[in-house]
Design an enzyme around this catalytic site. Structure first.
Site, short mmCIF file in Angstrom:
data_model
loop_
_atom_site.label_atom_id
_atom_site.label_comp_id
_atom_site.label_asym_id
_atom_site.label_seq_id
_atom_site.Cartn_x
_atom_site.Cartn_y
_atom_site.Cartn_z
N PRO A 30 26.77 -79.76 5.52
CA PRO A 30 25.72 -80.74 5.26
C PRO A 30 25.16 -80.58 3.85
O PRO A 30 25.45 -79.59 3.16
CB PRO A 30 24.67 -80.41 6.32
CG PRO A 30 24.84 -78.95 6.55
CD PRO A 30 26.31 -78.69 6.44
N HIS A 31 24.38 -81.54 3.44
CA HIS A 31 23.73 -81.44 2.13
C HIS A 31 22.77 -80.26 2.14
O HIS A 31 21.83 -80.22 2.93
CB HIS A 31 22.99 -82.74 1.81
CG HIS A 31 22.43 -82.78 0.42
ND1 HIS A 31 23.22 -82.84 -0.70
CD2 HIS A 31 21.15 -82.75 -0.02
CE1 HIS A 31 22.46 -82.86 -1.78
NE2 HIS A 31 21.20 -82.80 -1.39
N LEU A 32 23.03 -79.28 1.29
CA LEU A 32 22.23 -78.06 1.27
C LEU A 32 21.29 -78.05 0.07
O LEU A 32 21.58 -78.67 -0.96
CB LEU A 32 23.15 -76.83 1.20
CG LEU A 32 24.10 -76.63 2.38
CD1 LEU A 32 25.05 -75.46 2.11
CD2 LEU A 32 23.32 -76.39 3.66
N LYS A 67 40.45 -68.58 -10.87
CA LYS A 67 40.14 -69.87 -11.49
C LYS A 67 41.00 -69.90 -12.76
O LYS A 67 40.55 -69.49 -13.83
CB LYS A 67 38.65 -69.96 -11.82
CG LYS A 67 38.21 -71.26 -12.47
CD LYS A 67 37.92 -72.33 -11.46
CE LYS A 67 37.31 -73.57 -12.14
NZ LYS A 67 37.07 -74.67 -11.19
N GLN A 81 29.00 -82.70 2.11
CA GLN A 81 28.06 -83.80 1.88
C GLN A 81 27.29 -83.56 0.58
O GLN A 81 26.25 -82.91 0.58
CB GLN A 81 27.10 -83.97 3.06
CG GLN A 81 26.25 -85.23 2.93
CD GLN A 81 25.37 -85.47 4.15
OE1 GLN A 81 25.33 -84.66 5.06
NE2 GLN A 81 24.67 -86.59 4.16
N GLY A 100 38.48 -80.05 -11.42
CA GLY A 100 38.47 -81.51 -11.25
C GLY A 100 39.29 -81.92 -10.04
O GLY A 100 39.35 -81.23 -9.03
N LYS A 152 34.26 -77.87 -4.82
CA LYS A 152 35.37 -76.92 -4.66
C LYS A 152 34.88 -75.47 -4.66
O LYS A 152 35.29 -74.67 -3.82
CB LYS A 152 36.40 -77.10 -5.78
CG LYS A 152 37.20 -78.37 -5.73
CD LYS A 152 38.29 -78.39 -6.80
CE LYS A 152 37.75 -78.18 -8.20
NZ LYS A 152 36.83 -79.26 -8.62
N THR A 153 34.02 -75.15 -5.63
CA THR A 153 33.59 -73.75 -5.74
C THR A 153 32.72 -73.34 -4.57
O THR A 153 32.86 -72.24 -4.03
CB THR A 153 32.84 -73.53 -7.07
OG1 THR A 153 33.69 -73.90 -8.16
CG2 THR A 153 32.43 -72.07 -7.23
N GLU A 177 41.54 -71.73 -7.33
CA GLU A 177 40.71 -72.93 -7.43
C GLU A 177 41.12 -73.77 -8.63
O GLU A 177 41.22 -73.28 -9.75
CB GLU A 177 39.22 -72.57 -7.55
CG GLU A 177 38.34 -73.80 -7.52
CD GLU A 177 36.88 -73.51 -7.83
OE1 GLU A 177 36.29 -74.28 -8.60
OE2 GLU A 177 36.36 -72.51 -7.31
#
Length: 229
Positions: free
Chosen positions: A208-210, A40, A180, A122, A18-19, A119
């Site tokens: 993508p997975h960073l 937040k 991801q 959970g 989320k963040t 935001e």
């Protein structure tokens, strides 16, 4: 922009990203010269380095938004242990309510900015107390929702149930982002295609997975905010 945009950032689960997505949206909006703020309202998981408890997610939001905001306004309710907010509140001898959080949020929502993000913490149904959940805050504020789907095994069920809950609560789903979090997820493309076919809202991007820690500026490259703006 003729109208201020406000969105509630929800996730399919804890650690869905989320963040990262919220900060990436703020960065993408900044690139379009939009004035932004983020809130937040409640966070559990913080450290005190001498100036009070500070939550990493809230600090990241503070870095990505364009307008200044005191930490106490950005993250008005914060607890040290990284556990469910209602349990953290009980352990601290406090009570968190929707009306309380909504009051904090409305104070910030009065500021003249182009985009404001709220935001969550959970997933969609995280309890605030024995009767209320964070979803009730989004309902009280009547904010459209942006859903962050943490792409991993099990995400189809989590995502579709969350979408169903948002719709049942009467809030518009403004869009969703596929993030991801599992770099080795099997059948990623097939899972993504399934979600794209079954979620009745625009996909704002596929991140993508960073490399960790992931950069919101880099993540912003994978987003398209046109559906939000």
């Amino acid at each position: 922009m003729s109208k201020r945009k406000r969105f509630f950032i929800a996730g399919t689960d804890t650690d869905a990203g989320k963040t990262l997505v919220a900060c990436a949206i703020l960065e993408a909006a900044k690139q379009q010269n939009l004035k932004t703020l983020a809130i937040k309202p409640v966070a559990a998981g913080a450290e005190d380095f001498g100036d009070g408890l500070r939550n990493d997610d809230a600090l990241n939001l503070q870095q990505s938004m364009t307008e200044p905001l005191a930490y106490a306004s950005l993250n008005p309710v914060v607890f040290a242990p990284p556990i469910a907010p209602h349990i953290a509140a009980e352990q601290a001898g406090k009570r968190v309510t929707v009306s309380q959080l909504a009051g904090y949020c409305r104070g910030v929502m009065m500021k003249p900015v182009d985009m404001l993000l709220i935001e969550g913490a959970g997933g969609w149904r995280v309890p605030l107390n024995q009767r209320e959940t964070l979803a009730d805050l989004a309902i009280e504020l009547q904010t459209p929702v942006v859903l962050v789907v943490g792409m991993k095994l099990g995400c189809l069920n989590h995502a579709l149930l969350t979408v169903e809950a948002i719709q049942r609560d009467g809030l518009p789903l403004a869009g969703w982002v596929a993030n991801q979090i599992d770099g080795e997820m099997r059948c990623f493309d097939e899972n993504l295609q399934t979600l794209q076919g079954m979620i009745p809202a625009p996909c704002l991007g596929v991140i993508p997975h960073l490399p960790q820690p992931a950069s919101p500026v880099e993540a912003a490259h994978f987003l398209n905010l046109s559906a939000l703006l």
